[in-house]
Design a protein around this motif. Structure first.
Motif, PDB file in Angstrom:
ATOM      1  N   ALA A  69       0.838  -1.204   0.000  1.00 31.86           N
ATOM      2  CA  ALA A  69       0.000   0.000   0.000  1.00 31.86           C
ATOM      3  C   ALA A  69       0.866   1.245   0.000  1.00 31.86           C
ATOM      4  N   TYR A  70       1.926   1.230   0.800  1.00 33.99           N
ATOM      5  CA  TYR A  70       2.843   2.376   0.809  1.00 33.99           C
ATOM      6  C   TYR A  70       3.532   2.511  -0.542  1.00 33.99           C
ATOM      7  N   PHE A  71       3.998   1.398  -1.095  1.00 36.32           N
ATOM      8  CA  PHE A  71       4.648   1.429  -2.403  1.00 36.32           C
ATOM      9  C   PHE A  71       3.712   1.979  -3.465  1.00 36.32           C
ATOM     10  N   ASP A  72       2.472   1.503  -3.484  1.00 35.26           N
ATOM     11  CA  ASP A  72       1.511   1.972  -4.482  1.00 35.26           C
ATOM     12  C   ASP A  72       1.283   3.480  -4.363  1.00 35.26           C
ATOM     13  N   GLY A  73       1.164   3.954  -3.118  1.00 34.22           N
ATOM     14  CA  GLY A  73       0.980   5.382  -2.924  1.00 34.22           C
ATOM     15  C   GLY A  73       2.190   6.172  -3.362  1.00 34.22           C
ATOM     16  N   TRP A  74       3.386   5.658  -3.041  1.00 37.16           N
ATOM     17  CA  TRP A  74       4.616   6.357  -3.395  1.00 37.16           C
ATOM     18  C   TRP A  74       4.778   6.444  -4.909  1.00 37.16           C
ATOM     19  N   VAL A  75       4.619   5.312  -5.584  1.00 35.43           N
ATOM     20  CA  VAL A  75       4.873   5.309  -7.024  1.00 35.43           C
ATOM     21  C   VAL A  75       3.836   6.153  -7.764  1.00 35.43           C
ATOM     22  N   GLU A  76       2.594   6.172  -7.281  1.00 32.97           N
ATOM     23  CA  GLU A  76       1.579   7.012  -7.903  1.00 32.97           C
ATOM     24  C   GLU A  76       1.938   8.492  -7.763  1.00 32.97           C
ATOM     25  N   ALA A  77       2.379   8.881  -6.562  1.00 32.99           N
ATOM     26  CA  ALA A  77       2.765  10.274  -6.349  1.00 32.99           C
ATOM     27  C   ALA A  77       4.006  10.636  -7.162  1.00 32.99           C
ATOM     28  N   ALA A 101      10.400  17.076  -5.122  1.00 36.93           N
ATOM     29  CA  ALA A 101       9.000  17.382  -4.795  1.00 36.93           C
ATOM     30  C   ALA A 101       8.430  16.343  -3.845  1.00 36.93           C
ATOM     31  N   MET A 102       8.803  15.088  -4.031  1.00 39.68           N
ATOM     32  CA  MET A 102       8.344  14.030  -3.136  1.00 39.68           C
ATOM     33  C   MET A 102       8.850  14.264  -1.716  1.00 39.68           C
ATOM     34  N   ALA A 103      10.126  14.644  -1.606  1.00 33.43           N
ATOM     35  CA  ALA A 103      10.696  14.913  -0.286  1.00 33.43           C
ATOM     36  C   ALA A 103       9.988  16.078   0.383  1.00 33.43           C
ATOM     37  N   GLU A 104       9.720  17.117  -0.394  1.00 33.01           N
ATOM     38  CA  GLU A 104       9.045  18.290   0.157  1.00 33.01           C
ATOM     39  C   GLU A 104       7.632  17.950   0.615  1.00 33.01           C
ATOM     40  N   ALA A 105       6.998  17.011  -0.082  1.00 35.77           N
ATOM     41  CA  ALA A 105       5.643  16.603   0.272  1.00 35.77           C
ATOM     42  C   ALA A 105       5.614  15.654   1.465  1.00 35.77           C
ATOM     43  N   GLY A 106       6.790  15.251   1.937  1.00 41.89           N
ATOM     44  CA  GLY A 106       6.839  14.408   3.128  1.00 41.89           C
ATOM     45  C   GLY A 106       6.980  12.928   2.877  1.00 41.89           C
ATOM     46  N   TRP A 107       7.169  12.531   1.630  1.00 45.43           N
ATOM     47  CA  TRP A 107       7.321  11.101   1.354  1.00 45.43           C
ATOM     48  C   TRP A 107       8.662  10.579   1.828  1.00 45.43           C
ATOM     49  N   VAL A 108       9.652  11.451   1.886  1.00 46.63           N
ATOM     50  CA  VAL A 108      10.990  11.057   2.324  1.00 46.63           C
ATOM     51  C   VAL A 108      11.445  12.046   3.376  1.00 46.63           C
ATOM     52  N   ASP A 109      11.945  11.549   4.505  1.00 44.97           N
ATOM     53  CA  ASP A 109      12.434  12.423   5.568  1.00 44.97           C
ATOM     54  C   ASP A 109      13.914  12.704   5.350  1.00 44.97           C
ATOM     55  N   ARG A 110      14.218  13.901   4.889  1.00 43.50           N
ATOM     56  CA  ARG A 110      15.610  14.272   4.663  1.00 43.50           C
ATOM     57  C   ARG A 110      16.184  15.099   5.810  1.00 43.50           C
ATOM     58  N   VAL A 111      15.408  15.364   6.830  1.00 48.97           N
ATOM     59  CA  VAL A 111      15.858  16.242   7.901  1.00 48.97           C
ATOM     60  C   VAL A 111      16.938  15.581   8.742  1.00 48.97           C
ATOM     61  N   GLU A 112      16.647  14.390   9.259  1.00 47.15           N
ATOM     62  CA  GLU A 112      17.612  13.710  10.115  1.00 47.15           C
ATOM     63  C   GLU A 112      18.706  13.019   9.304  1.00 47.15           C
ATOM     64  N   ASN A 113      18.369  12.610   8.083  1.00 48.18           N
ATOM     65  CA  ASN A 113      19.338  11.993   7.187  1.00 48.18           C
ATOM     66  C   ASN A 113      20.060  10.821   7.850  1.00 48.18           C
ATOM     67  N   GLU A 114      19.304   9.996   8.560  1.00 49.99           N
ATOM     68  CA  GLU A 114      19.911   8.852   9.223  1.00 49.99           C
ATOM     69  C   GLU A 114      20.098   7.705   8.242  1.00 49.99           C
ATOM     70  N   ALA A 115      21.191   6.973   8.431  1.00 51.74           N
ATOM     71  CA  ALA A 115      21.388   5.774   7.622  1.00 51.74           C
ATOM     72  C   ALA A 115      20.367   4.725   8.041  1.00 51.74           C
ATOM     73  N   VAL A 116      19.818   4.026   7.075  1.00 45.39           N
ATOM     74  CA  VAL A 116      18.793   3.038   7.369  1.00 45.39           C
ATOM     75  C   VAL A 116      19.106   1.729   6.658  1.00 45.39           C
ATOM     76  N   ARG A 117      18.421   0.683   7.088  1.00 45.61           N
ATOM     77  CA  ARG A 117      18.531  -0.585   6.387  1.00 45.61           C
ATOM     78  C   ARG A 117      17.927  -0.456   4.992  1.00 45.61           C
ATOM     79  N   VAL A 118      18.282  -1.423   4.137  1.00 45.68           N
ATOM     80  CA  VAL A 118      17.685  -1.410   2.800  1.00 45.68           C
ATOM     81  C   VAL A 118      16.173  -1.562   2.932  1.00 45.68           C
ATOM     82  N   HIS A 119      15.447  -0.813   2.133  1.00 43.27           N
ATOM     83  CA  HIS A 119      13.996  -0.866   2.194  1.00 43.27           C
ATOM     84  C   HIS A 119      13.519  -2.244   1.731  1.00 43.27           C
TER      85      HIS A 119
END
Length: 213
Positions: A69-77, A101-119
């Motif tokens: 569901a998250y993937f579908d929403g992301w790819v549509e946006a 534009a996706m980052a600005e809309a909140g789809w990606v959090d670039r503020v903390e810029n923490e390293a994460v596991r592979v999605h």
């Protein structure tokens, strides 16, 4: 005296359902990033979202359905943002601006810029349940058709031109390249940031469209 009508669209119950669904998706995405898909349980999502397990199953039949569901929403946006870009803009720039534009809309959090596991999306492209990978591929095939149709509608292409399809395929190539970068870094036990994933996809796309391969 009857209560005044609520001016917002949808009923109060509809809005509550939408808010609960959003809480579940947000909690799941955070846990998938932090722990990985396999190590995240429905109970974990329930606790972080502060909703009952049975409530989750009222909205999503399986854990996979939450991720998709998250993937579908992301790819549509994302594709929506790509279709807003001018056709005379290099496709690598269109993808770069769409991601911004996706980052600005909140789809990606670039503020903390923490390293994460592979999605988990990247995990399931090469391993995991085939039906998840199949869903992802089918969805992207439909989105590529949308991108190509949009280009044909807005562009002055000769009949039979392959440029609209090439544009659509290039957009998909940037996404699959980004997922490959994420997966390779994870296999090498490296932590990966969103910026590294995005720049990897854009870098591969620049090589493809620049004719340097």
């Amino acid at each position: 005296m009857p209560a005044a009508a609520d001016p917002r669209p949808g009923t109060r119950q509809d809005r509550r359902k939408a808010a609960t669904r959003a809480k579940i998706l947000d909690a799941a995405e955070r846990l998938f990033d932090e722990r990985g898909y396999a190590d995240t349980s429905i109970e974990d999502i329930s606790e972080l979202a502060d909703v009952a397990v049975r409530t989750i199953y009222m909205h999503f039949p399986t854990k996979a359905a939450i991720m998709l569901a998250y993937f579908d929403g992301w790819v549509e946006a994302f594709v929506g943002e790509v279709k807003r870009r001018p056709l005379d803009e290099p496709v690598v720039e269109s993808v770069r601006e769409a991601l911004a534009a996706m980052a600005e809309a909140g789809w990606v959090d670039r503020v903390e810029n923490e390293a994460v596991r592979v999605h988990p999306i990247a995990e399931h492209l090469a391993s995991g349940a085939p039906d998840i990978a199949g869903h992802i591929l089918q969805r992207w095939m439909r989105e590529m058709e949308e991108i190509a149709a949009d280009a044909r509608d807005r562009g002055a292409y000769e009949p039979g031109s392959l440029e609209p399809q090439a544009r659509a395929t290039a957009v998909f190539a940037s996404w699959i390249a980004a997922m490959s970068v994420a997966r390779q870094r994870a296999m090498n036990d490296e932590r990966v940031t969103i910026e590294q994933v995005d720049s990897g996809g854009l870098g591969v796309l620049a090589h493809i469209t620049g004719g340097s391969l």
